[in-house]
Design a protein around this motif. Structure first.
Motif, mmCIF file in Angstrom:
data_model
loop_
_atom_site.group_PDB
_atom_site.id
_atom_site.type_symbol
_atom_site.label_atom_id
_atom_site.label_comp_id
_atom_site.label_asym_id
_atom_site.label_seq_id
_atom_site.Cartn_x
_atom_site.Cartn_y
_atom_site.Cartn_z
ATOM 1 N N PHE A 1 9.446 -1.489 15.347
ATOM 2 C CA PHE A 1 9.398 -2.948 15.360
ATOM 3 C C PHE A 1 10.435 -3.581 14.435
ATOM 4 N N MET A 2 10.764 -2.882 13.334
ATOM 5 C CA MET A 2 11.743 -3.429 12.395
ATOM 6 C C MET A 2 13.168 -3.024 12.741
ATOM 7 N N GLY A 3 13.326 -2.282 13.836
ATOM 8 C CA GLY A 3 14.654 -1.900 14.281
ATOM 9 C C GLY A 3 15.281 -0.775 13.484
ATOM 10 N N LEU A 4 14.470 -0.046 12.700
ATOM 11 C CA LEU A 4 14.996 1.056 11.899
ATOM 12 C C LEU A 4 15.183 2.323 12.718
ATOM 13 N N ALA A 5 14.432 2.432 13.824
ATOM 14 C CA ALA A 5 14.508 3.641 14.651
ATOM 15 C C ALA A 5 14.231 3.279 16.097
ATOM 16 N N THR A 6 14.816 4.048 16.992
ATOM 17 C CA THR A 6 14.480 3.905 18.409
ATOM 18 C C THR A 6 13.124 4.558 18.661
ATOM 19 N N PRO A 7 12.473 4.237 19.777
ATOM 20 C CA PRO A 7 11.207 4.922 20.083
ATOM 21 C C PRO A 7 11.347 6.441 20.107
ATOM 22 N N LYS B 1 -9.881 6.032 1.638
ATOM 23 C CA LYS B 1 -9.141 7.294 1.564
ATOM 24 C C LYS B 1 -8.976 7.922 2.942
ATOM 25 N N ALA B 2 -9.995 7.753 3.794
ATOM 26 C CA ALA B 2 -9.922 8.316 5.147
ATOM 27 C C ALA B 2 -9.001 7.500 6.042
ATOM 28 N N ILE B 3 -8.941 6.179 5.797
ATOM 29 C CA ILE B 3 -8.162 5.286 6.669
ATOM 30 C C ILE B 3 -6.678 5.314 6.328
ATOM 31 N N ILE B 4 -6.339 5.438 5.046
ATOM 32 C CA ILE B 4 -4.944 5.281 4.613
ATOM 33 C C ILE B 4 -3.988 6.289 5.263
ATOM 34 N N PRO B 5 -4.294 7.603 5.321
ATOM 35 C CA PRO B 5 -3.304 8.538 5.913
ATOM 36 C C PRO B 5 -2.921 8.211 7.356
ATOM 37 N N PRO B 6 -3.899 8.047 8.284
ATOM 38 C CA PRO B 6 -3.471 7.685 9.645
ATOM 39 C C PRO B 6 -2.818 6.311 9.713
ATOM 40 N N ALA B 7 -3.258 5.380 8.835
ATOM 41 C CA ALA B 7 -2.637 4.053 8.826
ATOM 42 C C ALA B 7 -1.169 4.139 8.423
ATOM 43 N N LEU B 8 -0.857 4.992 7.452
ATOM 44 C CA LEU B 8 0.535 5.179 7.042
ATOM 45 C C LEU B 8 1.364 5.796 8.164
ATOM 46 N N LEU B 9 0.747 6.727 8.905
ATOM 47 C CA LEU B 9 1.455 7.337 10.028
ATOM 48 C C LEU B 9 1.757 6.299 11.102
ATOM 49 N N ILE B 10 0.769 5.460 11.416
ATOM 50 C CA ILE B 10 0.968 4.394 12.404
ATOM 51 C C ILE B 10 2.071 3.439 11.937
ATOM 52 N N LEU B 11 2.047 3.102 10.648
ATOM 53 C CA LEU B 11 3.054 2.201 10.091
ATOM 54 C C LEU B 11 4.443 2.822 10.176
ATOM 55 N N ALA B 12 4.527 4.129 9.899
ATOM 56 C CA ALA B 12 5.827 4.807 9.950
ATOM 57 C C ALA B 12 6.392 4.809 11.359
ATOM 58 N N VAL B 13 5.527 5.044 12.346
ATOM 59 C CA VAL B 13 6.002 5.124 13.734
ATOM 60 C C VAL B 13 6.300 3.742 14.299
#
Length: 451
Positions: free
Chosen positions: A254-260, A237-249
């Motif tokens: 990396f998948m080309g959906l957004a520029t940096p 539960k503690a790991i998932i929120p920051p992990a989702l944020l890292i995945l979103a950014v």
């Protein structure tokens, strides 16, 4: 040597000497550029020489600054800084520290291992060295000292892990390097993933080995809980929120959906949502984060402007040709030249901050390395790993200052120096591994973008 070459050398040496004056670096860089423009004009007018450097040339700094300020890549800097500042106040780190420490609590060195894992997540979320080191010191160091950890191992772990944020993407240092060398930010972010994981893994392996052969260095705490599914669930539960944020950014980049630049906005918004979710967001927190983001961004851009003037005048004096001829004239071959550059960078890290080295040294040596046939993304990431070490090397090891500022009184400067020494060795080993196996950097960008 020509007069202009002597002036170029004097200009660089003057900067290194003046750095110890304590005067703001941005004004030093700009001031030295003005002074040496005046010296060049004096030499042209009173000596039997022609340098050709005048105020009209130095005034090109204004055009250069305009190009910097209109660069959309650099918009990511304040957004990533905001993301890091907001995460530091979101309660994410406290939750991670509490729950991940419980997960590894029954192992010798378990708390230190938890610190490395938490530091890796913070590195991929914040990227701000001062905040990461101070936060880990406040959260983890008292716990390790209470559990009778050796002081050197405890402070060394905190300082070394806190510096990972400058390398592991999203990294403001890599954003600046990409801007200086006209490289893809996405390529640098992808290239830095494995070296960052390599460093984190080396830190964990070092802690495990030392704790295995000498359990008294990192003993198991007296109040350690038994490992059960409740502990594992709370850790997840503690790991998932920051992990989702890292995945979103990072995932969007990396998948080309957004520029940096766009992803940095996603990260800033996501960090604000996390703070709200943890009931840490209020007007005072938002105001503080905005002020500190503005201060940090202003500091970075002030140095950027000063470095622009400095580099312009240095190039006008022929400093880039001088450095290129000096490097290519070394009797070591291409590989030896790159090693020499990294060695000099490591030594400069004892005295200069990463920003100055990135803005002044990297643009001068990178074209030489590229002309020798080396992959520029590989060299830039290698250069970044080398610069990360500068946060731990005295006398200007900023991670040491951040740690000392919030550490308990019994932590002395000597303890800090002894504590970080093994981790500096580990970082030098990581540099060697990345140097010998360039695919550690180049494989992921080639798979993602095919270049």
């Amino acid at each position: 040597m020509e007069v202009n070459e002597w002036l170029a050398i004097a200009m660089f040496v003057s900067f290194i000497l003046m750095i110890f004056s304590g005067f703001p670096v941005a004004w030093l860089l700009g001031g030295i550029a003005v002074v040496f423009t005046g010296i060049s004009l004096f030499a042209d007018n009173h000596l039997d020489t022609f340098i050709g450097l005048d105020w009209n040339y130095t005034a090109l700094t204004v055009d250069r600054i305009w190009a910097i300020m209109s660069n959309w890549v650099l918009v990511a800097l304040p957004m990533f800084v905001f993301m890091g500042q907001m995460l530091d106040r979101s309660g994410v780190a406290e939750s991670l520290m509490h729950n991940v420490s419980r997960l590894f609590g029954r192992l010798n060195g378990g708390t230190a291992i938890a610190v490395v894992l938490i530091g890796l997540m913070l590195a991929a979320s914040t990227g701000i060295i001062g905040a990461s080191v101070a936060l880990l010191t406040l959260l983890a160091l008292p716990v390790m000292l209470k559990n009778q950890y050796q002081s050197e191992l405890a402070v060394g772990t905190v300082c070394a892990v806190g510096t990972l944020g400058i390398l592991i993407p999203p990294s403001i240092m890599l954003v600046m390097m990409a801007d200086q060398l006209a490289l893809s930010v996405g390529d640098l972010f992808l290239g830095a993933v494995f070296p960052g994981v390599l460093l984190g893994s080396a830190f964990i392996l070092y802690i495990v080995i030392r704790a295995f052969f000498n359990p008294d260095l990192a003993p198991v705490g007296d109040a350690t809980e038994s490992l059960d599914w409740n502990v594992v669930l709370n850790a997840m539960k503690a790991i998932i929120p920051p992990a989702l944020l890292i995945l979103a950014v990072l995932g969007s980049i990396f998948m080309g959906l957004a520029t940096p630049t766009e992803a940095s906005g996603v990260g800033a918004f996501g960090a604000t949502l996390l703070a709200w979710y943890n009931k840490k967001l209020n007007l005072a927190v938002f105001k503080t984060v905005c002020i500190q983001t503005s201060q940090t961004t202003g500091f970075i851009f002030a140095i950027l402007i000063g470095a622009t003037a400095f580099s312009l005048v240095l190039r006008g004096l022929g400093g880039d040709e001088l450095i290129e001829s000096a490097l290519t004239g070394l009797p070591f071959g291409p590989t030896g030249i790159v090693i020499s550059i990294l060695f000099c960078t490591f030594l400069l890290g004892f005295f200069l901050d990463w920003i100055e080295i990135t803005l002044i040294i990297l643009p001068l040596v990178a074209p030489v390395v590229e002309s020798l046939g080396f992959n520029l993304v590989w060299f830039t990431v290698l250069f970044a790993v080398c610069l990360q070490t500068s946060f731990l090397t005295p006398p200007v090891g900023f991670a040491l200052f951040y740690c000392k500022g919030v550490a308990p009184p019994q932590i002395k400067v000597g303890t800090l120096y002894r504590g970080v020494t093994p981790f500096i060795v580990l970082q030098l080993l990581a540099i060697t591994i990345v140097f010998v196996w360039p695919a550690i950097v180049t494989w992921l960008p080639s798979q993602a973008y095919g270049n």
